[in-house]
Design an enzyme around this catalytic site. Sequence first.
Site, PDB file in Angstrom:
ATOM      1  N   LEU A  90      19.896  53.410  28.512  1.00 58.13           N
ATOM      2  CA  LEU A  90      20.886  54.130  29.320  1.00 58.13           C
ATOM      3  C   LEU A  90      21.272  53.280  30.529  1.00 58.13           C
ATOM      4  O   LEU A  90      20.536  52.373  30.909  1.00 58.13           O
ATOM      5  CB  LEU A  90      20.296  55.462  29.790  1.00 58.13           C
ATOM      6  CG  LEU A  90      19.857  56.406  28.681  1.00 58.13           C
ATOM      7  CD1 LEU A  90      19.147  57.607  29.268  1.00 58.13           C
ATOM      8  CD2 LEU A  90      21.051  56.862  27.874  1.00 58.13           C
ATOM      9  N   ASP A  91      22.428  53.576  31.138  1.00 56.71           N
ATOM     10  CA  ASP A  91      22.789  52.861  32.366  1.00 56.71           C
ATOM     11  C   ASP A  91      22.668  53.804  33.562  1.00 56.71           C
ATOM     12  O   ASP A  91      22.229  54.944  33.425  1.00 56.71           O
ATOM     13  CB  ASP A  91      24.189  52.244  32.248  1.00 56.71           C
ATOM     14  CG  ASP A  91      25.253  53.301  32.000  1.00 56.71           C
ATOM     15  OD1 ASP A  91      24.998  54.474  32.295  1.00 56.71           O
ATOM     16  OD2 ASP A  91      26.331  52.941  31.501  1.00 56.71           O
ATOM     17  N   SER A  92      23.071  53.292  34.735  1.00 56.00           N
ATOM     18  CA  SER A  92      22.858  54.076  35.959  1.00 56.00           C
ATOM     19  C   SER A  92      23.653  55.380  35.936  1.00 56.00           C
ATOM     20  O   SER A  92      23.190  56.397  36.463  1.00 56.00           O
ATOM     21  CB  SER A  92      23.239  53.241  37.179  1.00 56.00           C
ATOM     22  OG  SER A  92      24.539  52.708  37.020  1.00 56.00           O
TER      23      SER A  92
END
Lengths: 135, 103
Positions: A90-92
């Site tokens: 996942l990203d931020s």
Amino acid sequence: MAARGALLKYLKVNVTSVPRNPTSAAGGDTGLFSVAFNAVRRRFSTEEVRGSFLDKSEVSDRVISVVKNFQKVDPSQVTLNAHFQNDLGLDSLDTVEIVMALEEEFGFEIPDNEADKISSINLAVDFIASHPQAK
Amino acid sequence: MVSMSLAAPTRTEILGLYRSLLRTAREFCDYNIREYTKRRTADGFRQNQNLTDPDSIFSVYQEGKNQLALAKRQSVVYSLYAPKVKSVMELDAANVITTNTSN
């Protein structure tokens, strides 16, 4: 009336035992009083803990099910030690969304500076289990 | 001259804006507007996530802030005209089954 009398008597013992404990050095009844006082205190504090904090295993179950329900996550990779960005890919922005979903699940608001620190399932469980408003 | 006072927002500021927009989106009482706002927020940030030019980052950040102000305003206005019935999407399955069988 009898119950009231009993209750008052019960309370009176506790109240008088508080100032007596530190002053009397090695009196015969000090031991008894301090034991009773500590027992009462311990009972109150455990009740308080049970009332306001969630059980850690329950928190981790619910956190894991929230993360598993997140669209972009492969449910088979979700474990207690999974890191959102390193393990789950996942990203931020996704992390922000997961923290928001956890807020909805546990019914309380996580302040921004705390939310920024939550980057893995373990950290989320620790934070929620130590938060008295989580339900 | 152009980029004189235009400091690009930090990563924390951008994530904070994203969180504020999603939080405001939750306030809408109408299901369709609530879901649209969430979707529009996520799509907007995804669309601009690869920007590198500080000027364009600054301008999309400003646009986001304007949209946040607008969403906050509108969530108050819409709360005065809340829909009287819930959207069918908000009913849970158990509820729907009982209403159907009682008719």
